[in-house]
Motif scaffolding. Structure first.
Motif, PDB file in Angstrom:
ATOM      1  N   GLY A   1      -2.247  -5.371  -2.879  1.00  0.00           N
ATOM      2  CA  GLY A   1      -0.989  -5.404  -3.636  1.00  0.00           C
ATOM      3  C   GLY A   1      -1.021  -4.003  -4.564  1.00  0.00           C
ATOM      4  O   GLY A   1      -0.263  -2.915  -4.484  1.00  0.00           O
ATOM      5  N   PRO A   2      -2.212  -3.641  -5.151  1.00  0.00           N
ATOM      6  CA  PRO A   2      -2.430  -2.440  -5.881  1.00  0.00           C
ATOM      7  C   PRO A   2      -2.582  -1.106  -5.116  1.00  0.00           C
ATOM      8  O   PRO A   2      -2.908  -0.003  -5.626  1.00  0.00           O
ATOM      9  CB  PRO A   2      -3.477  -2.743  -6.907  1.00  0.00           C
ATOM     10  CG  PRO A   2      -3.716  -4.120  -6.806  1.00  0.00           C
ATOM     11  CD  PRO A   2      -3.527  -4.545  -5.646  1.00  0.00           C
ATOM     12  N   ILE A   3      -2.558  -1.301  -4.081  1.00  0.00           N
ATOM     13  CA  ILE A   3      -3.095  -0.206  -2.922  1.00  0.00           C
ATOM     14  C   ILE A   3      -1.726   0.215  -2.404  1.00  0.00           C
ATOM     15  O   ILE A   3      -1.295   1.623  -2.212  1.00  0.00           O
ATOM     16  CB  ILE A   3      -4.040  -0.264  -1.867  1.00  0.00           C
ATOM     17  CG1 ILE A   3      -5.396  -0.992  -2.768  1.00  0.00           C
ATOM     18  CG2 ILE A   3      -4.379   0.735  -1.298  1.00  0.00           C
ATOM     19  CD1 ILE A   3      -6.181  -0.177  -3.683  1.00  0.00           C
ATOM     20  N   ILE A   4      -0.913  -0.472  -1.978  1.00  0.00           N
ATOM     21  CA  ILE A   4       0.512  -0.245  -1.309  1.00  0.00           C
ATOM     22  C   ILE A   4       1.377   0.202  -2.507  1.00  0.00           C
ATOM     23  O   ILE A   4       1.393  -0.379  -3.424  1.00  0.00           O
ATOM     24  CB  ILE A   4       0.881  -1.442  -0.454  1.00  0.00           C
ATOM     25  CG1 ILE A   4      -0.173  -1.496   0.941  1.00  0.00           C
ATOM     26  CG2 ILE A   4       2.135  -1.007   0.187  1.00  0.00           C
ATOM     27  CD1 ILE A   4       0.075  -0.584   1.882  1.00  0.00           C
ATOM     28  N   PRO A   5       2.138   1.093  -2.205  1.00  0.00           N
ATOM     29  CA  PRO A   5       2.965   1.586  -3.350  1.00  0.00           C
ATOM     30  C   PRO A   5       4.133   0.489  -3.503  1.00  0.00           C
ATOM     31  O   PRO A   5       4.619  -0.080  -2.345  1.00  0.00           O
ATOM     32  CB  PRO A   5       3.667   3.108  -2.670  1.00  0.00           C
ATOM     33  CG  PRO A   5       3.236   2.819  -1.571  1.00  0.00           C
ATOM     34  CD  PRO A   5       2.067   2.180  -1.173  1.00  0.00           C
ATOM     35  N   PRO A   6       4.737   0.247  -4.675  1.00  0.00           N
ATOM     36  CA  PRO A   6       4.399   0.792  -5.722  1.00  0.00           C
ATOM     37  C   PRO A   6       3.171   0.056  -6.408  1.00  0.00           C
ATOM     38  O   PRO A   6       2.829  -1.031  -6.236  1.00  0.00           O
ATOM     39  CB  PRO A   6       5.678   0.512  -6.918  1.00  0.00           C
ATOM     40  CG  PRO A   6       5.994  -0.778  -6.339  1.00  0.00           C
ATOM     41  CD  PRO A   6       5.810  -0.601  -5.025  1.00  0.00           C
TER      42      PRO A   6
END
Length: 432
Positions: free
Chosen positions: A151-156
């Motif tokens: 989750g925190p790697i793929i934008p947003p």
């Protein structure tokens, strides 16, 4: 022997945190202690911090992305995405586990938060995978924790927004740079699931007829388009990252209320309350970190560390290895936002002096810190899944290790092959 003010403030943070005080409050208290002992004017310090905040519009993106995730969790958007994922990969052996990975890859483009993924769709996937004892509860929990890291790697991405705040790197190019590493994580996790499915004889779900795939895709399309709208808007110059976060929340509300008609007034009110609580906790942490960063700046710690490391003639590769080790160790015991706000700014001057690209460094740092969420002994996501799955922590730790191994492999690629991170940004005009 009398301790100097800075050392005493560090000791105060550790003592207060060990006594159970939230880390944000501990940093504020220790910073006030430092300013008092150093004889500095607290009013001047507060004025400088507030002046910096007045131009920090990027911070407004955080509550908006959180609100967007809460609205999607309240409606049927996540269920439609799950049905779409099941139609695509559910037909294979271990298909439900593959759905878990794919839904995290897609939902990552909505929430930007690993905690939101685990608490939202992760909770739903845990119930689906353990229904009728299809998968061991500890395995489902370990996989859900691992996939939430995407989750925190793929934008947003909320962590990338915070990194952009402390580094002045382009948030648009940071978002684009996270796409390839996010897919690397997903492919690695799917590979492990495929091996486990054969070895442990995981069940095969009833395949969804291919004729139904267009209909399921059409029903999920409004949700699938959110990350596309954001990236095109930011890179096309139509909206700033902060405005894009507001668009994400408005888009989620529009889709859930007008098109899907799945969010009631009471659910929307609950989403506002939940996002407010989450934003308040992050805001207190941001406040504490900014005050403590003022102390660090007064002590000239970043420049002193940069000069010391530069004098040791470290190569960029050696520096990145040291940073990875440091962040992994800290990620096991500290919350990720704290590391991004307090530790990473100290490392940035040295990285710049060694010619390391700030977009590459940011993606590497965020991926590293996120892996700390599932790295024993602390691993916040492991504790969350322990509560959700109601299984012992040791069982989840045992099952998460193969996933963690391949994710470390992805981290190695991101660290030592900068082109894997910078390829897409350069194709879109990045000059780094």
């Amino acid at each position: 022997m009398m301790l100097d003010p800075f050392t005493l403030s560090l000791v105060a943070i550790c003592v207060l945190a060990l006594l159970g005080l939230p880390i944000g409050h501990a940093m504020i208290a220790s910073s006030i202690l430092y300013l008092w002992m150093a004889g500095l004017d607290m009013g001047t310090a507060a004025e400088q911090i507030l002046n910096g905040l007045y131009s920090g519009y990027l911070l407004l993106a955080v509550p908006m992305f959180i609100l967007a995730a809460e609205i999607m969790n309240a409606g049927t958007m996540t269920e439609r995405l799950l049905h779409f994922c099941n139609a695509v990969v559910g037909r294979f052996r271990g298909g439900l586990a593959q759905v878990n990975v794919l839904q995290s890859l897609i939902f990552a483009g909505m929430s930007g938060s690993a905690i939101a993924d685990a608490a939202g769709t992760g909770r739903m996937m845990q119930k689906l995978m353990t229904k009728d004892d299809k998968y061991p509860a500890s395995y489902a929990a370990a996989l859900t924790a691992a996939t939430a890291v995407i989750g925190p790697i793929i934008p947003p991405s909320i962590p990338l927004v915070i990194y952009a705040l402390v580094s002045d790197a382009s948030i648009g190019f940071l978002f684009i740079a996270g796409i390839v590493p996010g897919f690397l994580l997903a492919v690695g996790l799917m590979g492990v699931v495929a091996i486990d499915a054969r070895r442990k004889n995981f069940p095969v779900e009833e395949p969804v007829p291919l004729r139904k795939l267009p209909g399921l895709t059409f029903r999920a399309l409004p949700a699938l388009m959110l990350p596309v709208v954001l990236l095109v808007g930011i890179r096309g110059g139509v909206m700033t990252p902060t405005e894009a976060a507001g668009v994400a929340a408005g888009y989620a509300l529009l889709i859930s209320v007008v098109i899907y008609r799945s969010v009631t007034l009471s659910q929307f009110y609950s989403a506002l309350l939940n996002s407010g609580r989450t934003t308040a906790s992050i805001g207190m942490l941001l406040a504490g970190a900014m005050v403590f960063n003022y102390v660090v700046t007064v002590e000239n710690i970043p420049n002193a560390l940069s000069a010391m490391l530069t004098a040791t003639d470290l190569t960029p590769t050696q520096f990145l290895i040291l940073v990875n080790i440091l962040l992994l160790l800290l990620g096991c015991v500290l919350e990720g936002t704290t590391i991004l706000l307090v530790i990473v700014p100290v490392l940035i001057p040295t990285a710049q002096a060694l010619g390391i690209d700030m977009v590459h460094f940011g993606v590497m740092a965020v991926l590293n810190i996120m892996l700390g969420l599932i790295t024993p002994p602390y691993g916040l996501l492991l504790f969350i899944m322990t509560r959700i799955a109601e299984v012992p922590l040791r069982d989840i730790v045992r099952d998460v290790m193969p996933f963690l191994f391949v994710m470390f492999g992805a981290l190695a690629i991101v660290t030592f092959v900068p082109d894997a991170v910078l390829l897409l940004p350069r194709l879109l005009g990045y000059q780094g």
